[in-house]
Structure formats: C-alpha cells, structure tokens
Design an enzyme around this catalytic site. Sequence first.
Site, PDB file in Angstrom:
ATOM      1  N   SER A   1      10.099 -56.377 -40.411  1.00  0.00           N
ATOM      2  CA  SER A   1      10.086 -57.838 -40.274  1.00  0.00           C
ATOM      3  C   SER A   1       8.779 -58.309 -39.653  1.00  0.00           C
ATOM      4  O   SER A   1       8.159 -59.273 -40.128  1.00  0.00           O
ATOM      5  CB  SER A   1      11.246 -58.290 -39.382  1.00  0.00           C
ATOM      6  OG  SER A   1      12.475 -57.886 -39.919  1.00  0.00           O
TER       7      SER A   1
ATOM      8  N   ARG B   1       7.359 -63.073 -32.214  1.00  0.00           N
ATOM      9  CA  ARG B   1       8.781 -62.897 -31.893  1.00  0.00           C
ATOM     10  C   ARG B   1       9.543 -64.210 -32.063  1.00  0.00           C
ATOM     11  O   ARG B   1      10.701 -64.217 -32.468  1.00  0.00           O
ATOM     12  CB  ARG B   1       8.990 -62.300 -30.490  1.00  0.00           C
ATOM     13  CG  ARG B   1      10.444 -61.874 -30.214  1.00  0.00           C
ATOM     14  CD  ARG B   1      10.574 -60.846 -29.111  1.00  0.00           C
ATOM     15  NE  ARG B   1      10.034 -59.555 -29.504  1.00  0.00           N
ATOM     16  CZ  ARG B   1      10.705 -58.627 -30.185  1.00  0.00           C
ATOM     17  NH1 ARG B   1      11.963 -58.820 -30.538  1.00  0.00           N
ATOM     18  NH2 ARG B   1      10.133 -57.490 -30.510  1.00  0.00           N
TER      19      ARG B   1
ATOM     20  N   HIS C   1      10.098 -64.486 -35.667  1.00  0.00           N
ATOM     21  CA  HIS C   1      11.139 -63.510 -36.003  1.00  0.00           C
ATOM     22  C   HIS C   1      12.533 -64.083 -35.715  1.00  0.00           C
ATOM     23  O   HIS C   1      13.501 -63.812 -36.432  1.00  0.00           O
ATOM     24  CB  HIS C   1      10.880 -62.240 -35.161  1.00  0.00           C
ATOM     25  CG  HIS C   1      11.863 -61.143 -35.385  1.00  0.00           C
ATOM     26  ND1 HIS C   1      12.825 -60.801 -34.459  1.00  0.00           N
ATOM     27  CD2 HIS C   1      12.032 -60.290 -36.420  1.00  0.00           C
ATOM     28  CE1 HIS C   1      13.543 -59.793 -34.912  1.00  0.00           C
ATOM     29  NE2 HIS C   1      13.090 -59.457 -36.101  1.00  0.00           N
TER      30      HIS C   1
END
Lengths: 210, 210
Positions: A10, A32, A35
Amino acid sequence: MKPMEIEKQSFAIIEKELTTQIPPQYKPIVKRVIHTTADFSYETNMVFSEGVVDKALEAIQKGTDIVTDTNMAGAGISHKMAERFGISLHCYMADEAVAKEAAAREITRAAVSVEKAAKQNPGCIMVVGNAPTALMKIRELSDKGIFTPSLVIGVPVGFVNVVEAKEEIIDSTLPYIVARGRKGGSNVAAAIVNALFYMAAEDDKEWRRC
Amino acid sequence: MKPMEIEKQSFAIIEKELTTQIPPQYKPIVKRVIHTTADFSYETNMVFSEGVVDKALEAIQKGTDIVTDTNMAGAGISHKMAERFGISLHCYMADEAVAKEAAAREITRAAVSVEKAAKQNPGCIMVVGNAPTALMKIRELSDKGIFTPSLVIGVPVGFVNVVEAKEEIIDSTLPYIVARGRKGGSNVAAAIVNALFYMAAEDDKEWRRC
C-alpha cells in the site's frame, strides 16, 4: 498476503501516486494519513511548524502523555506502541465532571477537557481530531502562558469554525501538525500519532532514506 | 454556538454544496459520511442494495447485534443510541482465541472474526471499515448459506484488495451499503451506523422530507 506485506505494498502504491515533493521528515506522516483515508489531498493540506518532527519524536521517546479529544482517536492510536514508550493515553470528554462544568459555563466539553489537560498533563501531546473549540482553547491558554503542550496535532474535520481554528494554531508559536482546511478526523489524528510512533521507534527507516 | 447548532449548520452547508441528485432515503447517510470526512466524493461512490435502508432500519428497531471489524469503529458508534435500541456492539479482533486461530490457519484475524460472528451473531449487522478480508469471508459464508447478516456495511479503506472485496459484496445477494473504490474507514463505517440510528429513531425527519 500478510498484513505487513499489504501495508508495504500500500505504501509503495501511495509513494508512486504522490504528485508533490514532500520533505523527507514529513513524508511518513503524510503517507500514513493517505493510507488511512485514501485521500491524496492530504499531500498538500498538511502543514508543519518548524522543527516539529524532531520535537515530536523527542516527546514520544520521553514517554510524554497523550491527550485526545475523542475516545475514537484514542482507540485508533497503537496501544502497543504507546506502552513501548511508557506513554499514557487520556481523554476527558466522557468525564461527568467535565460535562457538568461545560454545561454550567456554557462552553464545550472539548474546551473544558483542554483546561483539564493543561492542569493534569501540562507538557502533553494534544491530539485534536474532532473539536475546533479544543484548538481555540489551546491557543488561548498558550497565549496566556499557562499551557505549553509538546505538540498539537490539529486535524478536526468539519464545516463550521474548523478552518479558522486550525489557522489559529498555525498562527501560534506552538509546535503543530495541522491538516489545513475542512478535512481531518479522529482517524487522521490517530494516523499521525502512529506515524510518529513508528518514526520514534525507528521501525520506519524510510523517512531517513527519503 | 451549541453542538446541535453546529451540526445543523454543517448539514445545511453540505446540502448546499451537493452536486448530484441523491435519493431521499440515502441522503442522510451520504450527508453524514460527508460530515465525517469533509469529502464530497462520497456523493458518488456510495452504493446501496435495493431496499437496504428499510431493512437496516427494521434491524436496528429490532435491536439487532452489531459486529465491527475494529474497536475504532465501535468507539465511533453512538453508544447512547445503541442502548436506546437494545443493540449490543461486538468486536472480536482483539480476542486472544481469534488471534491464535488466525495464526494457526494463516488467515487474517478479521476473517476469523467474521466466522465467530456467523456463529454467535448470525443475523447481525456487520460493520467493516478496515478489513477487506472480512468482506471476502462474509461473501464466502453467505454463498455457502451459513451466514445471513441483516446488513453489511462495507467501507474498508485501502490500496490492496479493497476495491475488489467491495465489488464482491456489491455482486452478492446481501443487503449492503458500500463505498465503492479505495475510500472509507472506521470513521465512515461509524457514521453510516449513526445515520441509520437517527433515521430509525426518527430524530432525523429530513430523510422523509427530502
């Protein structure tokens, strides 16, 4: 595929799809957040005060208390990593005394919670994913010199007072990480804390590389 | 401004900025997701199986168990409203037995959690904001006729297997609410549940109006 492999893949996809140059020390944080949201607008809306990452990592490594403005943000923060650093997590929003005082003074529970944090966790990391009034109270107490959090994560989401409250933090002398504009949330707040955890633990070496 | 006023004003802003026609029964759900994310792409990425809102409201009014795939989604769901309907919230992800079984069988904890829900909460509302493997397991058990949840909220966020897992739910006979594509999250999952709660409680009359 194992969870760690999925995460790795990812992050590789995110890296590939980034369209702006992000300074290396911010990149693991921004990635992040993307994500967590699959929303690449965080590439450009995240703003960082000068030297904030070093300050944040130091605070984490010292085991500084974390105060969140929602239980949801607290639930999203890695408890395992918090434990590893000896960090305790606090959220005062559901305290009965806080609710009573907020009602009596006709201010928000979030604002009263910040006052409580200023007393009980004076140098804490303040994590705000929901309440713009928490940010406004942080700024107010900071201006008065009675609250100096180690870090303010200011990412409430919303349509009313949110944009302005974030600008008040950006316009302060506080160390901050803010998602400018309307976007954010408890999930974004938790993602930022977790990114800092991984950086502080040096589990995530990428930020040194990139 | 009081929280309820802020919410009212926020929803008015969202209503004004919507650019697509959304059927009245879906509108409070879509709007609450946008309220949670400040992301208008949910206007077009949310898909609903036929008659799902009526089914969902009936399930809530009957006090159907809710099973979430993260504690964070559970933390975001209104516990007050759940109590009002006699609904109990479950999340099996942190169970030690689930972790052990997942390790032994080399599948995800999320998949094992779905199997547990199928046994312990057979007609439950499944709320998936994180794990695509949970959706894949729901589809598998549904195809085998051994799990018939009252509703599947399928909104995991992510870059690997997420898009496909959601399509498996859309392509099934299950009653679903899905955010197509990469976007979603525990916050989005909780927002959908809360929107349904308010509709079921008829606190939110707007969906009848609009």
